[in-house]
Enzyme design. Structure first.
Site, short mmCIF file in Angstrom:
data_model
loop_
_atom_site.label_atom_id
_atom_site.label_comp_id
_atom_site.label_asym_id
_atom_site.label_seq_id
_atom_site.Cartn_x
_atom_site.Cartn_y
_atom_site.Cartn_z
N CYS A 109 0.90 -1.30 0.00
CA CYS A 109 0.05 -0.07 -0.27
C CYS A 109 0.94 1.39 -0.13
O CYS A 109 0.54 2.37 -0.18
CB CYS A 109 -1.00 0.16 1.24
SG CYS A 109 -1.99 -1.50 1.22
N HIS A 250 -3.63 7.17 2.93
CA HIS A 250 -3.88 5.79 2.20
C HIS A 250 -5.18 5.35 2.91
O HIS A 250 -5.64 5.60 3.98
CB HIS A 250 -2.77 4.84 2.74
CG HIS A 250 -3.33 3.37 2.61
ND1 HIS A 250 -3.80 2.90 1.35
CD2 HIS A 250 -3.24 2.18 3.27
CE1 HIS A 250 -4.13 1.77 1.48
NE2 HIS A 250 -3.88 1.15 2.60
N ASN A 280 -10.34 -0.51 0.41
CA ASN A 280 -8.93 -0.48 0.36
C ASN A 280 -8.11 -0.97 -1.03
O ASN A 280 -8.06 -1.99 -1.17
CB ASN A 280 -8.17 -1.14 1.48
CG ASN A 280 -6.54 -0.98 1.73
OD1 ASN A 280 -6.11 -0.66 0.43
ND2 ASN A 280 -5.97 -1.47 2.70
O1 UT7 Z 1 -3.39 -1.52 3.74
C1 UT7 Z 1 -3.20 -1.93 5.18
C2 UT7 Z 1 -4.35 -3.09 5.28
N1 UT7 Z 1 -4.88 -3.30 6.38
C3 UT7 Z 1 -5.45 -2.32 7.35
O2 UT7 Z 1 -5.35 -1.30 7.41
C4 UT7 Z 1 -6.42 -3.32 8.46
C5 UT7 Z 1 -6.10 -2.72 9.65
N2 UT7 Z 1 -6.94 -3.30 10.86
C6 UT7 Z 1 -8.37 -3.10 10.64
O3 UT7 Z 1 -9.00 -2.21 9.93
C7 UT7 Z 1 -9.23 -3.67 11.64
O4 UT7 Z 1 -8.44 -4.57 12.59
C8 UT7 Z 1 -10.36 -4.77 10.87
C9 UT7 Z 1 -11.28 -3.74 10.29
C10 UT7 Z 1 -9.68 -5.76 10.10
C11 UT7 Z 1 -10.89 -5.49 11.90
O5 UT7 Z 1 -11.76 -4.77 13.06
P1 UT7 Z 1 -11.43 -5.20 14.50
O6 UT7 Z 1 -12.40 -4.10 15.09
O7 UT7 Z 1 -9.96 -5.38 14.63
O8 UT7 Z 1 -11.98 -6.51 14.63
P2 UT7 Z 1 -11.77 -8.09 15.00
O9 UT7 Z 1 -10.78 -8.47 14.06
O10 UT7 Z 1 -10.97 -7.62 16.45
O11 UT7 Z 1 -12.79 -8.81 15.16
C12 UT7 Z 1 -13.95 -8.64 16.05
C13 UT7 Z 1 -15.26 -9.48 15.46
C14 UT7 Z 1 -14.44 -11.14 15.94
O12 UT7 Z 1 -15.75 -11.81 16.24
P3 UT7 Z 1 -15.66 -12.05 17.83
O13 UT7 Z 1 -14.24 -13.24 17.72
O14 UT7 Z 1 -15.35 -11.04 18.56
O15 UT7 Z 1 -16.63 -13.08 17.86
C15 UT7 Z 1 -14.60 -11.29 14.38
O16 UT7 Z 1 -14.56 -12.86 14.06
O17 UT7 Z 1 -15.62 -9.32 14.42
C16 UT7 Z 1 -15.60 -10.73 13.69
N3 UT7 Z 1 -15.66 -10.38 12.18
C17 UT7 Z 1 -16.61 -9.90 11.44
N4 UT7 Z 1 -18.01 -10.04 11.73
C18 UT7 Z 1 -18.85 -9.53 10.67
C19 UT7 Z 1 -14.24 -10.12 11.60
N5 UT7 Z 1 -14.74 -9.84 10.26
C20 UT7 Z 1 -16.11 -9.90 10.04
C21 UT7 Z 1 -16.88 -9.57 9.30
N6 UT7 Z 1 -18.28 -9.36 9.66
N7 UT7 Z 1 -16.59 -9.10 7.96
#
Ligand code: UT7
Length: 323
Positions: A109, A250, A280
């Protein structure tokens, strides 16, 4: 360095959050509230070279130059359709820039930003006169469409800028990389034929080809590194946050952007966002936004802008530019 022209292109097919909810266990509320993304454009067979060429042709039209006057094409991408010939050479053929030297650059990125800084170094040295820098990604080819934690985040697209030397307009950059932490964001490998015919290696294929991400680690890295490198580049340029008209960041997650605004004590009005439309798009996100802001009249000659990006590698950077 001076921007002569910009262009961008995204595939026609739009995939909404509701569309994704029909293929994985997710919903619009989760995606919108956690990321700010509402929809993304997904290629229907168009390659990174095709997307990049379309964006480049728009930049050439905007710059009103002859493609034969382009001396160098730097193509930033980690989703080339082929590694040989490189994507920049494929684009050279499509746009008729037959006098250009062409190569690809992979910094995920951060790629477009690193391309801009490379262009600036060449222009300052006098080695080239007109440089086309493109960020182009077909993220959809490296996404595991059954993994809800990643497939909702990304989109396809391309953005391009044509740069020329200008002693009146400052360009100052800082950048960095941390290969030790690279494992938090991986994927995009080439599938070897041997892997495909040997079922024992199926997991290796999936692990190397599909994007895998420790989202929370990437999030923590981004919210500390982006403000840190913006502060570094401001100091290097002798500017304060208030001197800057716009911060072009970004486009990964609106929560990351809000956190950067808070940490730097700057108004979110100075940080334009378009990720709700595109998701993204990796190396394409900054040039797509740059092109939209130039075309809608937000960016004007005489303004001071900051670019900042972060991504796989890990890689990051920030640039101060007078436009
Ligand atoms: O260009 C560089 C690329 N990457 C980034 O910039 C990503 C940076 N990170 C993020 O933007 C965030 O960490 C995410 C958007 C990827 C995830 O958000 P989060 O608040 O960190 O969520 P999490 O990974 O802690 O997941 C929370 C919950 C989990 O369920 P449990 O374990 O709490 O029951 C996940 O399984 O959300 C669940 N989950 C979803 N639920 C519905 C994960 N993906 C999804 C989804 N829909 N698509």
């Amino acid at each position: 360095m001076h921007i002569l022209g910009t262009g961008s292109y995204t595939p026609k097919r739009v995939v909404t959050n509701d569309d994704l909810a029909t293929i994985v266990d997710t919903n619009d509320e989760w995606i919108s509230s956690r990321t700010g993304i509402k929809e993304r454009h997904i290629s229907e067979g168009e390659t990174s070279a095709e997307l990049g060429a379309r964006a480049a042709l728009k930049a050439i039209e905007d710059a009103a130059i002859d493609p034969l006057d382009i001396d160098l094409i730097i193509l930033a991408s980690f989703t080339p359709d082929l590694t040989l010939p490189n994507v920049a050479c494929q684009i050279q053929e499509k746009i008729g820039a037959f006098n250009a030297t062409c190569y690809d650059l992979n910094a995920a990125c951060s790629g477009f930003l690193f391309g801009l800084s490379s262009a600036n170094a060449y222009l300052v040295s006098g080695m080239y006169r007109n440089i086309l820098v493109i960020g182009s990604e077909t993220m959809s080819r490296t996404i595991d469409w059954s993994d809800r934690s990643t497939c909702v985040l990304f989109g396809d697209g391309a953005g391009a800028a044509i740069l020329t030397a200008d002693n009146e307009k400052a360009y100052v950059a800082v950048s960095g990389s941390d290969g030790v932490k690279g494992k938090v964001l991986t994927g995009g490998g080439t599938i070897l034929k041997n892997f495909l015919i040997n079922s024992d290696t199926a997991n290796i294929v999936a692990d190397t080809f599909y994007i895998k991400m420790d989202g929370q680690e990437v999030f923590k890295f981004a919210v500390s590194k982006v403000p840190e490198c913006i502060n570094q580049v401001l100091e290097k340029a002798g500017k304060t946050p208030d001197d800057i008209d716009y911060y072009i960041l970004h486009q990964a997650n609106v929560r990351i952007i809000s956190s950067v605004a808070k940490r730097l004590h700057i108004s979110e009005d100075k940080i334009p966002v378009n990720l709700h439309k595109y998701g993204n798009t990796s190396a394409a996100s900054i040039p797509i936004l740059l092109d939209e802001l130039r075309r809608d009249g937000t960016l004007k000659s005489g303004q001071k802008i900051i670019f900042s990006g972060f991504g796989g590698g890990l890689t990051w950077g920030a640039s101060y530019m007078e436009i």
